[in-house]
Design an enzyme around this catalytic site. Structure first.
Site, PDB file in Angstrom:
ATOM      1  N   ARG A 168       0.841  -1.197   0.000  1.00 26.67           N
ATOM      2  CA  ARG A 168       0.000   0.000   0.000  1.00 26.67           C
ATOM      3  C   ARG A 168       0.885   1.259   0.000  1.00 26.67           C
ATOM      4  NH1 ARG A 168      -4.616  -0.821   2.940  1.00 26.67           N
ATOM      5  NH2 ARG A 168      -5.290   1.270   2.350  1.00 26.67           N
ATOM      6  N   GLN A 212     -10.718   8.782   6.376  1.00 24.12           N
ATOM      7  CA  GLN A 212     -10.557   7.377   6.728  1.00 24.12           C
ATOM      8  C   GLN A 212      -9.354   6.799   5.978  1.00 24.12           C
ATOM      9  OE1 GLN A 212     -14.620   5.218   6.876  1.00 24.12           O
ATOM     10  NE2 GLN A 212     -14.959   6.978   5.544  1.00 24.12           N
ATOM     11  N   ASN A 213      -8.856   7.567   5.004  1.00 25.98           N
ATOM     12  CA  ASN A 213      -7.777   7.091   4.140  1.00 25.98           C
ATOM     13  C   ASN A 213      -6.438   7.164   4.866  1.00 25.98           C
ATOM     14  OD1 ASN A 213      -9.783   6.906   2.239  1.00 25.98           O
ATOM     15  ND2 ASN A 213      -9.255   8.810   1.199  1.00 25.98           N
ATOM     16  N   ASP A 254      -3.585   7.091   2.916  1.00 26.33           N
ATOM     17  CA  ASP A 254      -2.611   7.685   1.974  1.00 26.33           C
ATOM     18  C   ASP A 254      -2.393   9.155   2.360  1.00 26.33           C
ATOM     19  OD1 ASP A 254      -5.446   7.713  -0.109  1.00 26.33           O
ATOM     20  OD2 ASP A 254      -4.450   9.555   0.531  1.00 26.33           O
ATOM     21  N   HIS A 292      -7.917   6.775  10.819  1.00 27.86           N
ATOM     22  CA  HIS A 292      -7.530   5.352  10.754  1.00 27.86           C
ATOM     23  C   HIS A 292      -6.037   5.167  10.579  1.00 27.86           C
ATOM     24  CE1 HIS A 292     -11.898   4.094   9.615  1.00 27.86           C
ATOM     25  NE2 HIS A 292     -11.745   4.308  10.901  1.00 27.86           N
ATOM     26  N   THR A 294     -17.276   7.427   0.387  1.00 30.39           N
ATOM     27  CA  THR A 294     -17.183   6.349   1.367  1.00 30.39           C
ATOM     28  C   THR A 294     -18.501   5.577   1.370  1.00 30.39           C
ATOM     29  OG1 THR A 294     -16.868   5.794   3.709  1.00 30.39           O
ATOM     30  CG2 THR A 294     -17.784   7.973   3.237  1.00 30.39           C
ATOM     31  N   SER A 295     -18.396   4.250   1.465  1.00 29.79           N
ATOM     32  CA  SER A 295     -19.599   3.412   1.360  1.00 29.79           C
ATOM     33  C   SER A 295     -20.393   3.398   2.660  1.00 29.79           C
ATOM     34  CB  SER A 295     -19.192   1.972   1.019  1.00 29.79           C
ATOM     35  OG  SER A 295     -18.374   1.457   2.066  1.00 29.79           O
ATOM     36  N   ALA A 328     -15.900  12.384  -7.478  1.00 28.82           N
ATOM     37  CA  ALA A 328     -15.433  13.545  -6.705  1.00 28.82           C
ATOM     38  C   ALA A 328     -14.541  14.469  -7.531  1.00 28.82           C
ATOM     39  CB  ALA A 328     -14.684  13.061  -5.467  1.00 28.82           C
TER      40      ALA A 328
HETATM   41  C1  BV8 Z   1     -13.881   0.500  16.600  1.00 28.60           C
HETATM   42  C2  BV8 Z   1      -7.149   1.368   7.974  1.00 28.60           C
HETATM   43  C3  BV8 Z   1     -14.377   0.763  18.910  1.00 28.60           C
HETATM   44  C4  BV8 Z   1      -6.436   0.294   7.246  1.00 28.60           C
HETATM   45  C5  BV8 Z   1      -9.482   0.750   8.290  1.00 28.60           C
HETATM   46  C6  BV8 Z   1     -20.677  -4.770  13.719  1.00 28.60           C
HETATM   47  C7  BV8 Z   1     -21.481  -3.658  13.561  1.00 28.60           C
HETATM   48  C8  BV8 Z   1     -20.952  -2.387  13.631  1.00 28.60           C
HETATM   49  C9  BV8 Z   1     -19.587  -2.188  13.859  1.00 28.60           C
HETATM   50  C10 BV8 Z   1     -18.808  -3.293  13.991  1.00 28.60           C
HETATM   51  C11 BV8 Z   1     -19.336  -4.581  13.946  1.00 28.60           C
HETATM   52  N1  BV8 Z   1     -18.310  -5.439  14.116  1.00 28.60           N
HETATM   53  C12 BV8 Z   1     -17.150  -4.753  14.280  1.00 28.60           C
HETATM   54  C13 BV8 Z   1     -17.449  -3.444  14.227  1.00 28.60           C
HETATM   55  C14 BV8 Z   1     -16.532  -2.320  14.376  1.00 28.60           C
HETATM   56  C15 BV8 Z   1     -15.655  -2.207  13.148  1.00 28.60           C
HETATM   57  C16 BV8 Z   1     -16.474  -2.140  11.884  1.00 28.60           C
HETATM   58  O1  BV8 Z   1     -17.052  -1.107  11.567  1.00 28.60           O
HETATM   59  N2  BV8 Z   1     -16.506  -3.270  11.141  1.00 28.60           N
HETATM   60  C17 BV8 Z   1     -17.250  -3.282   9.896  1.00 28.60           C
HETATM   61  C18 BV8 Z   1     -16.567  -4.266   8.928  1.00 28.60           C
HETATM   62  C19 BV8 Z   1     -18.684  -3.712  10.207  1.00 28.60           C
HETATM   63  N3  BV8 Z   1     -14.932  -0.962  13.325  1.00 28.60           N
HETATM   64  C20 BV8 Z   1     -13.772  -0.959  14.025  1.00 28.60           C
HETATM   65  O2  BV8 Z   1     -13.232  -1.939  14.472  1.00 28.60           O
HETATM   66  C21 BV8 Z   1     -13.184   0.420  14.268  1.00 28.60           C
HETATM   67  N4  BV8 Z   1     -12.903   0.538  15.682  1.00 28.60           N
HETATM   68  O3  BV8 Z   1     -15.043   0.310  16.330  1.00 28.60           O
HETATM   69  O4  BV8 Z   1     -13.387   0.683  17.892  1.00 28.60           O
HETATM   70  C22 BV8 Z   1     -14.708   2.187  19.125  1.00 28.60           C
HETATM   71  C23 BV8 Z   1     -15.848   2.730  18.519  1.00 28.60           C
HETATM   72  C24 BV8 Z   1     -16.148   4.065  18.741  1.00 28.60           C
HETATM   73  C25 BV8 Z   1     -15.317   4.862  19.538  1.00 28.60           C
HETATM   74  C26 BV8 Z   1     -14.180   4.297  20.105  1.00 28.60           C
HETATM   75  C27 BV8 Z   1     -13.868   2.965  19.899  1.00 28.60           C
HETATM   76  C28 BV8 Z   1     -11.874   0.613  13.531  1.00 28.60           C
HETATM   77  C29 BV8 Z   1     -12.102   0.495  12.046  1.00 28.60           C
HETATM   78  C30 BV8 Z   1     -10.840   0.926  11.311  1.00 28.60           C
HETATM   79  C31 BV8 Z   1     -10.341  -0.183  10.392  1.00 28.60           C
HETATM   80  N5  BV8 Z   1      -9.276   0.335   9.531  1.00 28.60           N
HETATM   81  N6  BV8 Z   1      -8.534   1.329   7.550  1.00 28.60           N
HETATM   82  C32 BV8 Z   1      -6.335   0.484   5.792  1.00 28.60           C
HETATM   83  O5  BV8 Z   1      -6.934   1.396   5.212  1.00 28.60           O
HETATM   84  O6  BV8 Z   1      -5.607  -0.337   5.224  1.00 28.60           O
HETATM   85  S1  BV8 Z   1     -11.012   0.614   7.594  1.00 28.60           S
HETATM   86  C33 BV8 Z   1     -10.902   0.949   5.942  1.00 28.60           C
HETATM   87  O7  BV8 Z   1     -12.085   0.419   5.353  1.00 28.60           O
HETATM   88  C34 BV8 Z   1     -10.951   2.423   5.572  1.00 28.60           C
HETATM   89  O8  BV8 Z   1     -10.213   3.210   6.457  1.00 28.60           O
HETATM   90  C35 BV8 Z   1     -12.407   2.766   5.557  1.00 28.60           C
HETATM   91  O9  BV8 Z   1     -12.832   3.114   6.848  1.00 28.60           O
HETATM   92  C36 BV8 Z   1     -13.023   1.437   5.167  1.00 28.60           C
HETATM   93  C37 BV8 Z   1     -13.326   1.399   3.693  1.00 28.60           C
HETATM   94  O10 BV8 Z   1     -14.397   2.176   3.522  1.00 28.60           O
HETATM   95  P1  BV8 Z   1     -14.452   3.289   2.371  1.00 28.60           P
HETATM   96  O11 BV8 Z   1     -13.358   4.286   2.559  1.00 28.60           O
HETATM   97  O12 BV8 Z   1     -15.846   3.752   2.403  1.00 28.60           O
HETATM   98  O13 BV8 Z   1     -14.134   2.537   1.024  1.00 28.60           O
HETATM   99  P2  BV8 Z   1     -15.147   1.620   0.190  1.00 28.60           P
HETATM  100  O14 BV8 Z   1     -14.329   0.954  -0.859  1.00 28.60           O
HETATM  101  O15 BV8 Z   1     -15.965   0.809   1.128  1.00 28.60           O
HETATM  102  O16 BV8 Z   1     -16.126   2.677  -0.516  1.00 28.60           O
HETATM  103  C38 BV8 Z   1     -15.603   3.538  -1.492  1.00 28.60           C
HETATM  104  C39 BV8 Z   1     -16.723   4.460  -1.904  1.00 28.60           C
HETATM  105  O17 BV8 Z   1     -16.186   5.391  -2.837  1.00 28.60           O
HETATM  106  C40 BV8 Z   1     -17.869   3.730  -2.595  1.00 28.60           C
HETATM  107  O18 BV8 Z   1     -19.058   4.141  -2.001  1.00 28.60           O
HETATM  108  C41 BV8 Z   1     -17.795   4.227  -4.040  1.00 28.60           C
HETATM  109  O19 BV8 Z   1     -19.071   4.418  -4.587  1.00 28.60           O
HETATM  110  C42 BV8 Z   1     -17.107   5.542  -3.887  1.00 28.60           C
HETATM  111  N7  BV8 Z   1     -16.352   5.980  -5.064  1.00 28.60           N
HETATM  112  C43 BV8 Z   1     -15.747   5.216  -6.005  1.00 28.60           C
HETATM  113  N8  BV8 Z   1     -15.162   6.026  -6.926  1.00 28.60           N
HETATM  114  C44 BV8 Z   1     -15.387   7.316  -6.527  1.00 28.60           C
HETATM  115  C45 BV8 Z   1     -16.138   7.290  -5.348  1.00 28.60           C
HETATM  116  N9  BV8 Z   1     -16.538   8.399  -4.719  1.00 28.60           N
HETATM  117  C46 BV8 Z   1     -16.183   9.579  -5.262  1.00 28.60           C
HETATM  118  N10 BV8 Z   1     -15.465   9.700  -6.393  1.00 28.60           N
HETATM  119  C47 BV8 Z   1     -15.047   8.590  -7.044  1.00 28.60           C
HETATM  120  N11 BV8 Z   1     -14.335   8.720  -8.195  1.00 28.60           N
END
Ligand code: BV8
Ligand code: ZN
Length: 240
Positions: A65, A97-98, A100, A115, A185-186, A228
């Site tokens: 990455r 959340q990125n 990069d 993140h 973000t999704s 975007a």
């Molecule tokens: C926490 C770093 C406690 C690494 C990342 C069950 C229910 C609810 C929650 C949970 C659950 N089980 C577990 C959880 C909690 C968990 C969670 O949410 N799990 C998910 C899978 C359900 N979360 C955690 O563990 C977090 N910590 O909860 O701690 C706490 C809570 C509150 C307060 C204190 C403590 C920690 C999560 C962090 C994980 N690390 N990243 C790395 O990046 O390598 S997550 C990583 O994935 C990203 O950072 C980002 O957050 C996520 C990806 O999401 P997106 O950025 O949205 O990307 P995606 O591909 O999904 O979507 C892209 C979007 O772009 C699309 O919509 C698309 O249409 C759009 N797009 C495409 N092209 C374009 C565009 N938009 C504009 N222009 C374009 N050209």
């Protein structure tokens, strides 16, 4: 022509970005690669358990990455946010959340990496020493340096199950915001996906920008469909 978002002298703007804002810079999003990264599911390489069990795999994943991030350039969407920050000053905050550094390289300064950051590493034993700048693409675990305490360094990344960074500052700023713009973000990861609800509770207008409706679409007062890089330049009209 997309209807512009009016920002007045009393507005305080909170922006949240996800992988989509870096898509036009050539960095794949998590969904587009249907969650597979170099053959791995992010949940399998982005957890404390994975780091314990297979540090070589986690470092291989984040080194890849780092290489991808270093080869990418900011796009017009990153630059549009840096320009908006220049106009609004302390009435603007960007939370990404990125991991990069494209927002920084586009000029953003009022920025939170909730993140973590690819360009940093920190002590795996959490000895208290701060993260260090580290852009090295490690080819093997043996190349990864040790902390002064003797433990190995780990990527300065918030893994699943770990607490996102600067949550108090994020919550406080959201409560004072009058406009929240969420870009690319999704809405699949928490607590980031809840931020729009906190903004609505504070009475803020909430706008989503992206080509697909996010999972939390119902929480937005307006959705601007589009990429975007194409939509953000010219989207904001600031009247001071
Ligand atoms: C926490 C770093 C406690 C690494 C990342 C069950 C229910 C609810 C929650 C949970 C659950 N089980 C577990 C959880 C909690 C968990 C969670 O949410 N799990 C998910 C899978 C359900 N979360 C955690 O563990 C977090 N910590 O909860 O701690 C706490 C809570 C509150 C307060 C204190 C403590 C920690 C999560 C962090 C994980 N690390 N990243 C790395 O990046 O390598 S997550 C990583 O994935 C990203 O950072 C980002 O957050 C996520 C990806 O999401 P997106 O950025 O949205 O990307 P995606 O591909 O999904 O979507 C892209 C979007 O772009 C699309 O919509 C698309 O249409 C759009 N797009 C495409 N092209 C374009 C565009 N938009 C504009 N222009 C374009 N050209
Ligand atoms: Zn240490």
């Amino acid at each position: 022509m997309t209807e512009r978002i009016l920002i007045g002298p009393a507005d305080r703007v909170f922006v949240l970005t996800g992988a989509g804002i870096s898509a036009e810079s050539g960095l794949p999003t998590f969904r587009a690669s249907d969650g597979l990264w170099a053959g791995h599911r992010i949940e399998d390489v982005c957890t404390p358990e994975a780091l314990e069990a297979n540090p070589a795999l986690v470092w291989e994943f984040y080194s890849l990455r780092r290489a991808q991030g270093a080869a990418a350039e900011p796009n017009p969407a990153h630059r549009a946010l840096a320009e908006l920050e220049a106009k609004l000053g302390e009435r603007f905050l960007l939370c990404t959340q990125n991991v990069d550094d494209l927002h920084e390289r586009a000029g953003s300064q009022r920025l939170i990496h909730m993140h973590g950051e690819l360009a940093k590493s920190r002590c795996q034993a959490e000895c208290g020493r701060p993260p260090v700048e580290d852009r090295t693409v490690y080819r093997s675990l043996e190349e990864v340096p040790l902390c002064a305490c003797g433990a190995r360094l780990r990527p300065h990344i918030v893994f699943f199950g770990e607490t996102p960074l600067e949550m108090k500052r994020i919550q406080r700023t959201l409560e004072e915001s009058t406009l929240m713009v969420v870009i690319g973000t999704s809405g699949s990861v928490y607590p980031a996906a809840s931020f729009v609800n906190w903004a609505r509770q504070a009475g803020a207008r909430t706008v989503y920008v992206g080509p697909e409706r996010p999972l939390n679409a119902g929480a937005f007062t307006r959705i601007v469909e589009g990429n975007a890089g194409a939509v953000l330049p010219g989207l904001f009209e600031v009247s001071c």
